[in-house]
Design an enzyme around this catalytic site. Structure first.
Site, PDB file in Angstrom:
ATOM      1  N   HIS A   1       1.002  -1.339   0.251  1.00  8.20           N
ATOM      2  CA  HIS A   1      -0.312  -0.072  -0.213  1.00  8.20           C
ATOM      3  C   HIS A   1       0.980   1.302  -0.034  1.00  8.20           C
ATOM      4  O   HIS A   1       0.356   2.466   0.131  1.00  8.20           O
ATOM      5  CB  HIS A   1      -0.732  -0.101   1.362  1.00  8.20           C
ATOM      6  CG  HIS A   1      -2.070  -1.151   1.472  1.00  8.20           C
ATOM      7  ND1 HIS A   1      -1.736  -2.119   1.541  1.00  8.20           N
ATOM      8  CD2 HIS A   1      -2.836  -0.893   0.743  1.00  8.20           C
ATOM      9  CE1 HIS A   1      -3.094  -3.006   0.981  1.00  8.20           C
ATOM     10  NE2 HIS A   1      -4.396  -2.168   0.677  1.00  8.20           N
TER      11      HIS A   1
ATOM     12  N   ILE B   1       3.271  -1.088  20.139  1.00  5.71           N
ATOM     13  CA  ILE B   1       1.774  -0.071  19.277  1.00  5.71           C
ATOM     14  C   ILE B   1       1.932  -2.203  19.536  1.00  5.71           C
ATOM     15  O   ILE B   1       2.008  -2.062  18.723  1.00  5.71           O
ATOM     16  CB  ILE B   1       1.813   0.637  18.582  1.00  5.71           C
ATOM     17  CG1 ILE B   1       2.137   1.729  19.578  1.00  5.71           C
ATOM     18  CG2 ILE B   1       0.278   0.429  18.701  1.00  5.71           C
ATOM     19  CD1 ILE B   1       2.336   3.515  18.400  1.00  5.71           C
ATOM     20  N   THR B   2      -0.150  -2.327  20.630  1.00  3.94           N
ATOM     21  CA  THR B   2      -0.600  -3.591  19.518  1.00  3.94           C
ATOM     22  C   THR B   2      -1.361  -3.037  18.415  1.00  3.94           C
ATOM     23  O   THR B   2      -2.451  -2.563  18.352  1.00  3.94           O
ATOM     24  CB  THR B   2      -1.163  -4.609  20.049  1.00  3.94           C
ATOM     25  OG1 THR B   2       0.056  -3.988  21.451  1.00  3.94           O
ATOM     26  CG2 THR B   2      -1.829  -5.813  19.609  1.00  3.94           C
TER      27      THR B   2
ATOM     28  N   VAL C   1      -4.162  -4.296  14.994  1.00  5.38           N
ATOM     29  CA  VAL C   1      -4.625  -5.168  13.695  1.00  5.38           C
ATOM     30  C   VAL C   1      -5.313  -4.492  11.940  1.00  5.38           C
ATOM     31  O   VAL C   1      -5.688  -3.489  12.666  1.00  5.38           O
ATOM     32  CB  VAL C   1      -6.072  -6.375  14.691  1.00  5.38           C
ATOM     33  CG1 VAL C   1      -6.623  -6.678  13.525  1.00  5.38           C
ATOM     34  CG2 VAL C   1      -5.725  -7.080  15.070  1.00  5.38           C
ATOM     35  N   ASP C   2      -4.506  -4.410  11.301  1.00  8.43           N
ATOM     36  CA  ASP C   2      -4.690  -4.003  10.112  1.00  8.43           C
ATOM     37  C   ASP C   2      -5.237  -4.474   9.244  1.00  8.43           C
ATOM     38  O   ASP C   2      -4.602  -5.910   8.875  1.00  8.43           O
ATOM     39  CB  ASP C   2      -3.944  -3.433   9.918  1.00  8.43           C
ATOM     40  CG  ASP C   2      -4.099  -2.672   8.920  1.00  8.43           C
ATOM     41  OD1 ASP C   2      -4.946  -3.017   7.859  1.00  8.43           O
ATOM     42  OD2 ASP C   2      -3.257  -1.338   8.316  1.00  8.43           O
TER      43      ASP C   2
ATOM     44  N   SER D   1      -8.032  -6.489   5.984  1.00 12.52           N
ATOM     45  CA  SER D   1      -9.068  -6.558   5.343  1.00 12.52           C
ATOM     46  C   SER D   1      -9.509  -7.895   5.754  1.00 12.52           C
ATOM     47  O   SER D   1     -10.213  -8.926   6.607  1.00 12.52           O
ATOM     48  CB  SER D   1      -8.780  -7.123   3.895  1.00 12.52           C
ATOM     49  OG  SER D   1      -7.965  -8.441   3.529  1.00 12.52           O
TER      50      SER D   1
ATOM     51  N   TRP E   1     -17.935 -17.514   5.943  1.00 12.46           N
ATOM     52  CA  TRP E   1     -18.656 -16.563   5.965  1.00 12.46           C
ATOM     53  C   TRP E   1     -18.361 -15.369   6.496  1.00 12.46           C
ATOM     54  O   TRP E   1     -19.497 -15.000   6.867  1.00 12.46           O
ATOM     55  CB  TRP E   1     -19.850 -17.711   6.253  1.00 12.46           C
ATOM     56  CG  TRP E   1     -19.921 -18.704   7.690  1.00 12.46           C
ATOM     57  CD1 TRP E   1     -19.746 -18.186   9.239  1.00 12.46           C
ATOM     58  CD2 TRP E   1     -18.919 -19.837   7.675  1.00 12.46           C
ATOM     59  NE1 TRP E   1     -19.008 -19.227   9.828  1.00 12.46           N
ATOM     60  CE2 TRP E   1     -18.744 -20.280   9.098  1.00 12.46           C
ATOM     61  CE3 TRP E   1     -18.654 -20.538   7.205  1.00 12.46           C
ATOM     62  CZ2 TRP E   1     -18.439 -20.953   9.024  1.00 12.46           C
ATOM     63  CZ3 TRP E   1     -17.818 -21.498   6.887  1.00 12.46           C
ATOM     64  CH2 TRP E   1     -17.946 -22.661   8.070  1.00 12.46           C
TER      65      TRP E   1
ATOM     66  N   GLY F   1       1.092  -6.102  15.440  1.00 12.74           N
ATOM     67  CA  GLY F   1       1.783  -4.746  14.449  1.00 12.74           C
ATOM     68  C   GLY F   1       3.091  -4.312  15.555  1.00 12.74           C
ATOM     69  O   GLY F   1       3.648  -3.947  14.734  1.00 12.74           O
TER      70      GLY F   1
ATOM     71  N   GLU G   1       5.803  -6.314  14.610  1.00 16.90           N
ATOM     72  CA  GLU G   1       6.748  -6.360  13.857  1.00 16.90           C
ATOM     73  C   GLU G   1       6.751  -5.110  13.308  1.00 16.90           C
ATOM     74  O   GLU G   1       8.335  -4.755  12.771  1.00 16.90           O
ATOM     75  CB  GLU G   1       6.637  -7.250  12.779  1.00 16.90           C
ATOM     76  CG  GLU G   1       5.169  -7.231  11.303  1.00 16.90           C
ATOM     77  CD  GLU G   1       3.273  -6.648  12.176  1.00 16.90           C
ATOM     78  OE1 GLU G   1       2.685  -7.279  11.314  1.00 16.90           O
ATOM     79  OE2 GLU G   1       3.428  -7.610  13.189  1.00 16.90           O
TER      80      GLU G   1
END
EC number: 1.1.1.130
Length: 332
Positions: A44, A168-169, A171-172, A174, A224, A304, A306
């Site tokens: 990105h 910082i933790t 989650v990113d 899709s 699902w 996060g 990493e």
């Protein structure tokens, strides 16, 4: 190949200015693309830049447009992006959510008529760096079949949740098993996906990124469950922003623009004191990472964490850019 941050930013800046973007806006946009790439999110950052320029040239992105506030309801605001540059506007909207949270404890900005924000994690991280919980998501053009279907009718609609732990933790993710950007990263590297990421032309699960990129039969995250999450995230963003849904973006627009986004900031320190917050977060992280490993050679990872390492490595050794991607940018 390896490039420096300065080389990368200069390349982005050159292309933006050559397309008529004013120098101040070009510098800020180039900075964000370069920072995303330097952080290790190539999909990105540098990889996405040629597509960004294509949309700029097509008029989907209006470089001199500015977001406009439409409605204010205390801790909640509704804005119109007016098809401005996606990453710059998203940064402004999370800044505004943080300002609202400073006053009210929580701030929510709903944005309509927006463009792709590039790395969504940048805006969650932006909040967490200032001590806030950051939550944001976006809808998109229909690029994923709902569970049980062959046709693309839902978006990948990435969701970001960032926590002000040390480190910082975040989650990113899709709502697909892999973003299309990560399919490209793996294809360019000549790698199969680590787990099934979609269906082949015969309807069988596959790990081949190129096949999925071509037929668009990407797999929802959790089957699902990801399909359902994509749907409700789209509904919330559409309603709160009074903006376009995945269906409207897909059927009414010639490309992915005019999308809807949500930015939320929560000031944790209004609810818990700093030392207690830090101790609770550390206990959670220690409890998880001290679990018995399934593979002694594979550490238990927290989402996060990493990025701090990746950023340090890229600053020390140079930023890895695929040769073919760099050639595209040089040719722009």
């Amino acid at each position: 190949m390896k490039v420096t941050f300065e080389q990368l930013k200069a390349a982005f800046n050159r292309v933006l200015i050559s397309r008529g973007v004013d120098s101040e806006t070009a510098d800020a946009c180039a900075e964000m693309f370069a920072r995303t790439t330097e952080s290790g999110v190539y999909s990105h950052g540098v990889n996405r830049f040629p597509r960004f320029i294509q949309q700029l040239e097509n008029g989907d992105i209006i470089p001199d447009a500015q977001p406009k506030r439409i409605t204010s309801l205390g801790a909640i605001e509704q804005w119109d992006a007016q098809r401005s540059i996606g990453n710059l506007t998203a940064k402004k909207m999370m800044d505004r959510a943080i300002e609202l949270a400073a006053d009210h404890g929580i701030g929510l900005v709903a944005l309509r008529n927006a463009n792709h924000w590039m790395r969504g994690g940048s805006y969650g991280w932006q909040a967490a760096e200032k001590g806030y919980i950051g939550i944001c998501w976006t809808n998109s053009i229909a690029v994923m079949p709902p569970w049980g279907a062959k046709e693309c009718r839902i978006g990948t609609n990435p969701l970001i949740v960032a926590i002000p732990s040390t480190p910082i933790t975040m989650v990113d993710m899709s709502m697909s098993m892999f973003s299309y950007g990560m399919l490209e990263v793996n294809r360019l590297a000549g790698r199969q996906l680590p787990v099934d990421g979609g269906f082949d032309d015969e309807g069988n699960l596959t790990k081949e990124p190129g096949v999925i990129e071509k037929n668009r039969r990407i797999l929802p995250m959790g089957y699902w469950k990801g399909s359902g999450m994509s749907l409700v995230l789209d509904m919330i963003a559409t309603l709160l922003s009074d903006g376009a849904s995945v269906a409207e973006v897909t059927e009414d627009n010639s490309d992915e623009y005019g999308i809807s986004q949500i930015f939320i900031a929560i000031e944790v320190d209004k609810l818990i004191d700093g030392p207690t917050r830090d101790a609770k977060l550390q206990r959670i992280m220690d409890y998880v990472t001290s679990a018995e490993r399934a593979d002694e050679n594979q550490a238990i990872r927290l989402p996060g964490h990493e990025f701090t390492t990746l950023l340090a490595e890229n600053r020390r050794n140079g930023i890895t850019v695929d040769d073919s991607v760099w050639a595209k940018i040089q040719a722009l």
